[in-house]
Each structure stands twice: as C-alpha cells, then as structure tokens.
Design a protein around this motif. Structure first.
Motif, mmCIF file in Angstrom:
data_model
loop_
_atom_site.group_PDB
_atom_site.id
_atom_site.type_symbol
_atom_site.label_atom_id
_atom_site.label_comp_id
_atom_site.label_asym_id
_atom_site.label_seq_id
_atom_site.Cartn_x
_atom_site.Cartn_y
_atom_site.Cartn_z
ATOM 1 N N ARG A 120 1.116 -13.903 -0.607
ATOM 2 C CA ARG A 120 0.201 -13.857 0.538
ATOM 3 C C ARG A 120 -1.202 -13.480 0.078
ATOM 4 O O ARG A 120 -2.197 -14.078 0.503
ATOM 5 N N ASP A 121 -1.281 -12.459 -0.817
ATOM 6 C CA ASP A 121 -2.604 -12.037 -1.290
ATOM 7 C C ASP A 121 -3.264 -13.122 -2.133
ATOM 8 O O ASP A 121 -4.479 -13.352 -2.038
ATOM 9 N N ILE A 180 2.704 -10.611 -2.686
ATOM 10 C CA ILE A 180 1.742 -11.028 -3.708
ATOM 11 C C ILE A 180 1.287 -12.464 -3.447
ATOM 12 O O ILE A 180 0.093 -12.786 -3.550
ATOM 13 N N ASN A 200 -7.707 -15.763 -8.555
ATOM 14 C CA ASN A 200 -6.515 -14.906 -8.471
ATOM 15 C C ASN A 200 -5.511 -15.262 -9.564
ATOM 16 O O ASN A 200 -4.904 -14.380 -10.191
ATOM 17 N N GLU A 250 0.830 -1.204 0.000
ATOM 18 C CA GLU A 250 0.000 0.000 0.000
ATOM 19 C C GLU A 250 0.861 1.251 0.000
ATOM 20 O O GLU A 250 0.584 2.216 -0.708
ATOM 21 N N GLY A 294 -6.133 -13.820 0.245
ATOM 22 C CA GLY A 294 -7.105 -12.769 -0.049
ATOM 23 C C GLY A 294 -7.362 -12.622 -1.527
ATOM 24 O O GLY A 294 -7.606 -13.599 -2.230
ATOM 25 N N GLU A 295 -7.273 -11.391 -1.985
ATOM 26 C CA GLU A 295 -7.536 -11.092 -3.388
ATOM 27 C C GLU A 295 -6.438 -10.187 -3.905
ATOM 28 O O GLU A 295 -6.092 -9.174 -3.276
ATOM 29 N N VAL A 296 -5.879 -10.565 -5.052
ATOM 30 C CA VAL A 296 -4.806 -9.761 -5.634
ATOM 31 C C VAL A 296 -5.395 -8.450 -6.150
ATOM 32 O O VAL A 296 -6.369 -8.445 -6.914
ATOM 33 N N ASP A 297 -4.783 -7.355 -5.728
ATOM 34 C CA ASP A 297 -5.240 -6.032 -6.155
ATOM 35 C C ASP A 297 -4.444 -5.632 -7.400
ATOM 36 O O ASP A 297 -3.333 -5.105 -7.311
ATOM 37 N N SER A 318 -7.396 -6.910 5.884
ATOM 38 C CA SER A 318 -6.571 -7.921 6.551
ATOM 39 C C SER A 318 -7.406 -9.140 6.874
ATOM 40 O O SER A 318 -8.576 -9.030 7.209
ATOM 41 N N ASN A 319 -6.763 -10.288 6.799
ATOM 42 C CA ASN A 319 -7.454 -11.525 7.156
ATOM 43 C C ASN A 319 -7.272 -11.874 8.622
ATOM 44 O O ASN A 319 -7.745 -12.879 9.090
ATOM 45 N N ILE A 323 -5.463 -1.570 3.645
ATOM 46 C CA ILE A 323 -5.515 -2.892 2.992
ATOM 47 C C ILE A 323 -6.360 -3.795 3.863
ATOM 48 O O ILE A 323 -6.212 -3.814 5.080
#
Length: 721
Positions: A621-622, A619, A583, A10, A626-629, A24-25, A22
């Motif tokens: 980790r995302d 990346i 992703n 970020e 999560g979701e890649v931005d 967070s999980n 961002i």
C-alpha cells in the motif's frame, strides 16, 4: 474516517508506548447539509405554537411525532373548525324503482319525477333500481348502467352541471349517485359492498351497500357525516313462510355489512338481556405517551383530554328497495273497496311489513314516512293491477333519525313501463360543508411546521458521510463509518446499496451488518459500520448507500464512496509514477544493506496480492500510494518476533512486482529498466545462494538459463572493471 488495517506498521514500530502519526492519502469530507424547505416561511412560529396540538407535538419524542402526526393535525384543524366549515342545506332525492327490465321510460314523465315539490331540482340524487336486467341473467350490464346514467344526466338541467359521482350494480340491482358540481367535492370516501340473498347466495336477490362521507375534513376527529345507503331486493312470494326468509335476508344484510349506527337494527335482537348501545358524543383515544412526555405536558398545562377526544362519527342510514312484503289477511274485494276510497291507512293494517315494524321486529330505530299513496305492486298497466296478485306495498324507504335531516315528501309516482311504481322521497339535509381552500391553507400550515421540526431533528450522526480516497488493487480495504444515536430512543435501520446490479458481484460488502439487514442502535450509543472494498482493476469506484431508519421512515441518510484504485503490479515501468519508482529503488538499496536472514524463505509462495501477509500488504500500500518508510522498517526488524521480518516482507513485495512486470519488456531499452536490472543483479549476488536456487527464484525474468548466466557474468565483469 479510519482505514482499518489488520497490522498497523506504526504500532509495531513504537518502542516507548507513545502513538505516532502515519500520513494518510484518504481525503474524507462531510456531505453538504440539505437546504431547509422553503415552505417554512408559511408558518409564523409564535402564532402556531399557541395551539395545544403544536405544544404537545413539541414535547413528543421523535417516534411519537411521526406516530401521532395525523391525530395532532386533526386536533389542529379542529381548533380552526369554525373557519373551515360553513352551514349548508341541500335537498336529496331518493328514487327506488323495480324497473322490471324497463330501459326507456317516457322522458317527460321521468323528468317530472326528478323535480322537487317546488318544481326545482335536488342537489343530490340517489337512484336504487331493482331488476335492471332479467333475474335470469348471469351478470349485471355495465352498458345498461351507463345508458341509465346518460339518460338521467340528459334530463337534468344544465345550469347545475350535474355529474355521476358513483355507479355500481350486481345482476339486476343498480345504484347511481348524481350531484350538482357545487357539492360533488363534499362527498368523499365512497365504498361499496354486495351480498347475494337468493338460493345458494345467488344475486337474483340481494343487496348493494354504498357508504360515503359528507363534509369530511380528515380521518380522525372531523370525519363529517357517514351515510350508508342500502338498495335491496328481497325474496318474492305471498306464502307466509316467505316472511321468515325475508327476515333472515335482512339479518344477513346486517351481518354482512354492519350498520353505521349502533342504536338501530334491521332485525330485532331476541336476547332480552342485550341492551341497545346508545351513541356517545365523545370517544377518548389516549396516546401511548412516555412518562416524561406526560409529565412535561402536565407542566405545560396542555389539555390532553381535549386532544384525545374526538367527535363520534355522525351517521345516517337510508334503506330502500323492493322488499317484497305483501298485503295479507284481506279479501281482494275488501282490498279494492279500500282502494276505491283511498283508505290507505286502513289498508296498511294488512301490510306485513307495517305489522312487523310496529311490533319492533324489523327496522328497529328506523323511521318511515306516512304512506299516503296506493300500493306500488303489481301493475298490469297504470290503471289496472294484476289480477293474480293482491296489490301490495312492496317498495319502501326507511331512514334513521338524524339531527339536521327532514323528510319533505314520501310518495309513489305514476309512470308507466314496469309492474312496480317507483317510490320517492325528498330530504332536506343540513350539514357543515367544508371550505376546501381554507382546509388546504391550514393543512399546509401544520405540514410546514411539521417539516421544519422534523428537518431540524438530529437523530443519527454519521461520520463521515462522504469518503474520497485511494486504494490498492487486490487488497481489502476496510472503511469505518461511525454512527451515533443522538436521541433517547432505540433506532432501527437498514443499509441499502443503491443501484445494485443484478448478477454482478459488488466490490463492497458490510462486515458487521445483521443477517436480516435490520440493525439496532440503542439510545445515545455508537456503532461502527465496517465497509470492506476490494478492487479488481485500476480505475474509479463510485458507490452510494442509503441508511433508512425503520421507525422514522421519512428520515433518510446517505453514505457515498468515491475511490480511486491504483496498482504497481503489472504496470509497465514507464507508467509508474516517479514516487512509486523511487520507492522500488530505495527498497532495493535497503535490502542490499539489510540482513540476508530469511530473505528468500517465502519467495516460492508469492504469486499475487492475496499471497501477501498483512505486513506485506501494508508495504505494498505504501509503495503504491505513498512513500515507504525505511526507518520504520528498520525498527520493525529490531523488534519483530520473526528475525528480519520487515526485510523479508519488503523482499516479497519486490518479488511480486518483478513477477508481474510485462513479459515483453526489454530491460536494456529504457533507463528505468537498466536501473532495475542493475539492482536485481546486485541483489542476486548479495543473496549468495547456489546457482540452482538463483535460477529457480529469478529465471522467470529471462528467456532461458543461458541468458540468465550471461547477464550475471556481464554485470559482475562490468562492476569489477
């Protein structure tokens, strides 16, 4: 809770200096507060807080609350002293006897010896025996000591339920203490020491010291009466030179044990400039309080002198045994003439020990009752003395004056079996007996107040105390625990891993712990503990740590971690979550629209997670959690110091994933496989690299180069048809 990243996506993407958020999980929660002790209900605060010890306790810094707890508790009890004690009078009978190895005296005679002057029995009996076994023995006999205990208990009446509360011995010396059940709890803290007085310090001659407390409430102010019993057997012999040896033995006893009274001595001090130290009534023991604590105590009107002061230990010494001092400077004929007329007063003028005590050379400050009995040594039988020795008063009893102590009798007793007669003394002792039921109540009151106050103390704030989050296999995750000192004192603490397994490397480590695991947190300051965790495989990781405050040992905090480690590396396509698979789909599409610059520059370096640089790890980790931005990656491409940096990082993550797809997977057998295969073919064509490089980079996904070429041609043909 914060998850520390070496590179923050970020921050890299921001162009206007503002901060973004961002998602967070991590799910971080505070551990539940422990329930307050139910014992709090015992204390009425308004009542207990009127006592000076409680008032001072409330003003103290946390460390001093712990440090001076026992002193303050003692002062609290002292203010309830009249409720805690009651006046009691007991009779103590001391019997000192050189047994000459006698093991079975006449039980009728022995029982009469146990009786008091009024034919009742004492509450406490102290037996000091010498020569229980032969002086040529090499050790005491535990069996024989027990036999004596059983023998005496058998002769005492059963209505008082007598019990042996202490027994000890060394070679021929034996000391036994027996009390009635009613008073057994009043005698506490029994300790013993021994010293050898024979040649080469052998115990054929020696002394047993026994100390105990009578009517003790605590170890600070209300210690009760300390009683010291000395059972001695000094060197034998009638030669005048032996007198000096006995004096040396007495000095050795005093030097070895010390005396509980400072105003008395077994042997005189020859230094004329040395003054006898008289016992004081009060000893001042001030606490080491801070300036603020003292000032607040004065403002509150707390009488610190009363809190500081304690009653000096009340103490009593009783000495008995075979001291082996003889009758001297009188003919046998004259001696027996005095005995014939029971002129013991005149006979004592020839007694070595009486002469030395009258000259204040021995037993200075001690008392001995009037001797109105015949010499106790050396008997051939009850009616006859040994013809080779002058009858002597070898067996004696001395004691220190004490307010509340009265000697009722001092006598010998006619009983057969030894070459000595026993000497006996009855004492009446007045003391303050402890009401133990009330003592428990008042101790519980103070402890309950203490617990409630301590439980309410806020010394250390930890945020968070419980961490629940997902992490990625193979990537280091740093979890910050914020620790704040809430008090005005330095806190020292250790962080200890719970249930640590031997020979097994932990997934956790603390990055900024001091080398000796003793950490300091200054008053009102904040410290961040950095826990690093790296999972080696998917699954649940549960770990707990204890944070122990070294200067507040009862104050313990806990940190718990419940982590779920996840991965996309090496996972079959069918087992990826929809979000994870999406992703990858979007990442392929992003690369097909991005610049080709440097996209394959690091592919040959990529083998496993540790091959990734920080941006690539973020990346991954995302992608996993999560979701890649992709919009963020576009921004990074535009501002990065390395051309096309974000696309290169994304390419390397996809390449790592492709390298670890299970080897037996058939791309054509599954919808996800066909989609990945299509993306891959498009990417290879898009990269526009020579054929040799194509196979070098991506040939690992095929059986051989022929299959690789056929797959590319087939995909190119189908795309253009």
């Amino acid at each position: 809770m914060s998850v520390e990243k070496s590179v923050d996506l970020e921050t890299l993407a921001l162009t206007d200096g503002s901060e973004a958020t961002i998602s967070s999980n991590a799910d971080v929660s505070q551990a539940p507060t422990e329930a307050t002790s139910a014992s709090d209900a015992l204390v009425n605060s308004s009542e207990i807080e009127k006592y000076r010890s409680i008032q001072l306790f409330n003003l103290l810094n946390p460390s001093n609350k712990f440090k001076y707890k026992s002193q303050l508790q003692s002062d609290y009890l002292s203010q309830h002293y009249d409720d805690l004690v009651y006046d009691e009078n007991i009779t103590v009978k001391l019997i000192s006897w050189n047994l000459n190895q006698l093991t079975n005296p006449n039980p009728v005679d022995f029982k009469r010896m146990l009786e008091l002057q009024d034919l009742t029995f004492a509450e406490v009996y102290i037996f000091n025996f010498q020569e229980t076994v032969s002086l040529k023995s090499i050790s005491k006999s535990e069996t024989l000591i027990k036999q004596w205990c059983d023998y005496i208990i058998e002769l005492l009446p059963t209505d008082k339920n007598y019990r042996v509360i202490f027994q000890t011995g060394v070679l021929g010396l034996t000391t036994i203490i027996i009390t009635s059940e009613k008073y057994s709890s009043q005698i506490t803290d029994i300790k013993t020491k021994k010293v050898g007085l024979g040649y080469f310090n052998w115990y054929n001659k020696g002394c047993i010291e026994v100390r105990f407390r009578l009517g003790k409430i605590d170890d600070v102010k209300l210690k009760g009466i300390e009683i010291q019993i000395l059972n001695m057997h000094l060197v034998h012999g009638e030669d005048s030179s032996v007198v000096g040896m006995r004096k040396s033995s007495l000095q050795k006893i005093e030097d070895s044990f010390g005396l509980v009274r400072r105003d008395v001595n077994l042997v005189s001090n020859d230094d004329p400039d040395t003054e006898k130290s008289e016992p004081e009534s009060v000893v001042v023991t001030p606490y080491a309080l801070s300036g603020d604590e003292l000032q607040n105590a004065v403002k509150k009107g707390i009488d610190l002198d009363e809190i500081y002061s304690r009653n000096l230990d009340k103490s009593l010494i009783v000495v008995s045994g075979d001291m082996n001092y003889r009758t001297a400077d009188i003919s046998r004929k004259d001696l027996f003439k005095l005995l014939e007329y029971s002129d013991f007063k005149t006979l004592l003028e020839y007694d070595q020990l009486s002469a030395l005590t009258n000259q204040h050379e021995l037993f200075i400050g001690f008392l001995e009752g009037p001797i109105d009995f015949r010499p106790t040594f050396k008997l051939k039988n009850l009616n006859t003395y040994n013809g080779l020795r002058l009858p002597s008063y070898t067996d004696r009893i001395f004691y220190t004056p004490f307010d509340g102590l009265k000697q009722i009798t001092y006598e010998s007793y006619e009983i057969a079996g030894s070459d000595h007669l026993p000497v006996l003394s009855e004492f009446e002792l007045s003391f303050k007996a402890v009401n133990h039921e009330k003592l428990v109540i008042f101790n519980n009151e103070f402890q309950s107040y203490f617990d409630r106050d301590i439980n309410a103390l806020e010394l250390l704030e930890m945020e968070p105390k419980a961490v629940t989050m997902d992490i990625v296999v193979g990537l280091e995750e740093v979890i910050n625990i914020r620790m704040r000192n809430l008090c005005n004192e330095l806190l020292t603490f250790k962080v200890l891993e719970n249930d640590k397994k031997l020979f097994r490397k932990s997934e956790f480590s603390i990055l900024n712990q001091s080398p000796n695991n003793t950490n300091e947190l200054p008053p009102r300051e904040i410290k961040t503990l950095k826990f690093q965790v790296k999972a080696s495989k998917p699954g649940l990781i549960a770990k707990a740590y204890t944070v122990r405050l070294e200067n507040f040992p009862t104050m313990i905090n806990f940190i718990s971690f419940t982590l779920t480690s996840k991965t996309v590396i090496g996972v079959p396509l069918a087992l990826l979550t929809d979000l994870q698979f999406d992703n990858f789909n979007r990442s392929f599409e992003f690369l097909l629209t991005a610049s080709k610059v440097n996209l394959v520059s690091r592919l040959k370096e990529i083998e496993h997670e540790s091959s990734l640089v920080n941006l690539e790890k973020l990346i991954l980790r995302d992608v996993t959690l999560g979701e890649v931005d992709l919009n963020l990656l576009t921004k990074l491409n535009n501002i990065g110091m390395v051309t096309n940096e974000a696309s290169v990082a994304l390419m390397n993550v996809i390449y790592l994933w492709l390298k670890h797809i299970p080897g037996d997977f058939d791309f054509s057998s599954h919808e996800r496989g066909r989609k990945v295969f299509s993306h891959l073919m498009k990417l290879i064509q898009y990269l526009d690299i020579d054929e040799a490089k194509e196979f070098e980079y991506f040939g690992f996904l095929f059986q051989d180069e022929t299959e690789f070429r056929e797959s590319l041609e087939s995909h190119f043909y189908n795309t253009n048809v």
